[in-house]
Write an enzyme that holds these catalytic residues in place. Structure first.
Site, mmCIF file in Angstrom:
data_model
loop_
_atom_site.group_PDB
_atom_site.id
_atom_site.type_symbol
_atom_site.label_atom_id
_atom_site.label_comp_id
_atom_site.label_asym_id
_atom_site.label_seq_id
_atom_site.Cartn_x
_atom_site.Cartn_y
_atom_site.Cartn_z
ATOM 1 C CG ASN A 168 1.844 9.552 5.257
ATOM 2 O OD1 ASN A 168 2.113 9.583 4.069
ATOM 3 N ND2 ASN A 168 1.515 8.453 5.896
ATOM 4 C CG ASP A 228 0.149 3.207 2.512
ATOM 5 O OD1 ASP A 228 -0.525 2.856 3.506
ATOM 6 O OD2 ASP A 228 -0.273 3.999 1.641
ATOM 7 C CE LYS A 242 23.907 13.381 6.491
ATOM 8 N NZ LYS A 242 24.431 14.719 6.733
HETATM 9 O O1 C5P Z 1 -3.872 4.919 4.252
HETATM 10 P P1 C5P Z 1 -5.301 4.506 4.071
HETATM 11 O O2 C5P Z 1 -6.095 5.432 3.215
HETATM 12 O O3 C5P Z 1 -5.473 3.055 3.759
HETATM 13 O O4 C5P Z 1 -5.945 4.716 5.538
HETATM 14 C C1 C5P Z 1 -7.279 4.363 5.796
HETATM 15 C C2 C5P Z 1 -7.439 4.062 7.247
HETATM 16 O O5 C5P Z 1 -6.589 2.973 7.632
HETATM 17 C C3 C5P Z 1 -7.082 5.183 8.217
HETATM 18 O O6 C5P Z 1 -8.041 5.119 9.251
HETATM 19 C C4 C5P Z 1 -5.698 4.835 8.728
HETATM 20 O O7 C5P Z 1 -5.473 5.314 10.032
HETATM 21 C C5 C5P Z 1 -5.721 3.319 8.685
HETATM 22 N N1 C5P Z 1 -4.421 2.708 8.386
HETATM 23 C C6 C5P Z 1 -3.822 1.901 9.338
HETATM 24 N N2 C5P Z 1 -2.631 1.285 9.048
HETATM 25 C C7 C5P Z 1 -2.047 1.461 7.834
HETATM 26 C C8 C5P Z 1 -2.641 2.270 6.871
HETATM 27 C C9 C5P Z 1 -3.841 2.896 7.194
HETATM 28 O O8 C5P Z 1 -4.356 1.759 10.442
HETATM 29 N N3 C5P Z 1 -0.900 0.847 7.579
#
Ligand code: C5P
Length: 405
Positions: free
Chosen positions: A212, A281, A291
């Site tokens: 990301n 995600d 590879k």
């Molecule tokens: O990606 P998202 O918008 O759901 O992220 C919202 C919050 O959740 C952020 O604080 C992010 O650090 C946390 N998060 C997490 N683990 C994930 C996805 C997001 O701790 N797998």
């Protein structure tokens, strides 16, 4: 005694020659119990009463003794030692040391450090009762008090020489309490704060990954603000180009699974969890050991993905859970999505920011956020990530105080 009152505090413990020098060993431990980082400087006379090796083993740092010791000066010179410390505490302080300190001498390492110091200095005198009540010693003490040196003790009682009177080193616990009271209590004193920051990398093969956009700047700024507020801070960081935050502990991780494991290993005694990391995600179901190569027969490629653990939601679901702060980076319906996230992940506070505006957010030094909690929200103007971090820390400490009532 509450613990962690001296977290992030750097104490230079000066030990001078006297029978009470052995109590300095316990003092190192008691200061460390409160979270302080302690370094020890001994006078030559002190080494006749307790070994430098004992103090080195207890403090975890080399013991400094001589001005011109090339080995220890190369680790940290006398000026650096003076600059390093938040407090110089001399315990026990002998009559001779007090006289030399008072006279502005710089004839050994400890007096030189005191001369170069721009920080608080405290002394805990220990000597025979007649030496303590001697008018010259009393004049010296009065002069030090006028120069804002804090005098701890001495206590009254039976002395090593068999006499009774004032001159005993103040009780170690009392020295620790007096030391704590030198530092004003800050917003997060005594709290452990765990912060995730930066991106995660989900490996496809040895050379490729999914990730990301995230510089880690906001998470690191929050860690700095929490350190400044007196917290014991752990940064669990994905790959970034940033220098580790001074006085925080950093755990480097790569994938979401690594980050999840590191968070869970730190969460038991955590008071505040702040998930700033842009956690991927999804991760590839299979990670190729070799590879991946282009093929002749197809110009498309399919990588099957599987969901990563939601770290912050897992923390918020724990039966004994910290105060949980999440971030919501959105490109549309900012507040609606943020509030849904607050409820779905069962968070206490969410920091919403609109990432559609490329002048702020991801790689920029500035950001514009709205704080959203169960029964309120607060919209902040564009400001630096550093100022935003301070606002979030203030808000968290207010909500924590409100929970106590
Ligand atoms: O990606 P998202 O918008 O759901 O992220 C919202 C919050 O959740 C952020 O604080 C992010 O650090 C946390 N998060 C997490 N683990 C994930 C996805 C997001 O701790 N797998």
């Amino acid at each position: 005694m509450t613990i962690n009152n001296l977290v992030n505090k750097r104490i230079l413990l000066g030990v001078t020659g006297g029978i009470a020098a052995y109590k300095a060993a316990d003092l190192v431990r008691r200061l460390q119990d409160q979270g302080a980082d302690v370094r020890v400087v001994m006078t030559r006379a002190a080494t006749e009463f307790i070994t430098p090796l004992t103090m080195q083993a207890l403090s975890g740092h080399p013991t400094h003794i001589d001005m011109l010791d090339a080995e220890t000066e190369s680790v940290m010179g006398h000026i650096e030692l003076a600059r390093w410390s938040d407090l110089i505490l001399i315990a026990p302080a002998s009559a001779d040391f007090i006289a030399r300190f008072c006279g502005g001498h710089g004839d050994d390492l400890l007096t030189t450090i005191c001369l170069a110091a721009e920080t608080n200095i405290a002394i805990a005198p220990a000597m025979n009762q007649a030496m303590w009540s001697n008018p010259q010693t009393q004049m010296n003490i009065a002069q030090l008090e006028r120069s804002e040196v804090l005098i701890m003790g001495p206590a009254e009682g039976i002395q090593a020489c068999g006499e009774t009177g004032q001159g005993r080193l103040l009780d170690v616990d009392q020295i620790v309490q007096r030391t704590i009271s030198i530092f004003p209590s800050e917003k997060l004193t005594g709290k452990k704060v765990v912060i995730t920051a930066g991106p995660t990398r989900e490996s496809i093969d040895p050379v490729r990954f999914i990730s990301n956009h995230s510089s880690g700047k906001q998470g690191y700024a929050l860690a700095e603000a929490a350190v400044e507020a007196g917290a014991d801070v752990v940064v669990i960081s994905g790959p970034t180009n940033l220098d580790p935050v001074d006085r925080a502990r950093t755990i480097n991780t790569v994938s979401a699974d690594d980050m999840y494991a590191a968070v869970m290993s730190e969460i038991a005694d955590c008071d505040v969890f702040i998930g700033v990391a842009a956690v991927a995600d999804f991760k590839p179901v299979m990670q190729s050991e070799q590879k991946l190569k282009k093929t002749q027969d197809s110009n498309t490629m399919t990588i099957e993905l599987i969901e990563n653990p939601d770290i912050i939601a897992s923390v918020a679901a724990l039966s004994k859970r910290p105060f949980c702060v999440g971030f919501a980076a959105e490109t549309e319906h900012l507040l609606g999505h943020a509030r849904l996230k607050l409820q779905r992940k069962k968070l206490d506070l969410i920091v919403a920011n609109n990432v559609a505006d490329s002048s702020i957010g991801f790689n920029s030094d500035n950001n514009r956020i709205t704080l959203v909690w169960n029964d309120g929200e607060s919209d902040l103007p564009v400001m630096s990530k550093r100022n935003i971090a301070a606002k979030i820390v203030n808000h968290v400490s207010k909500q924590l105080d409100a929970q106590k009532v």
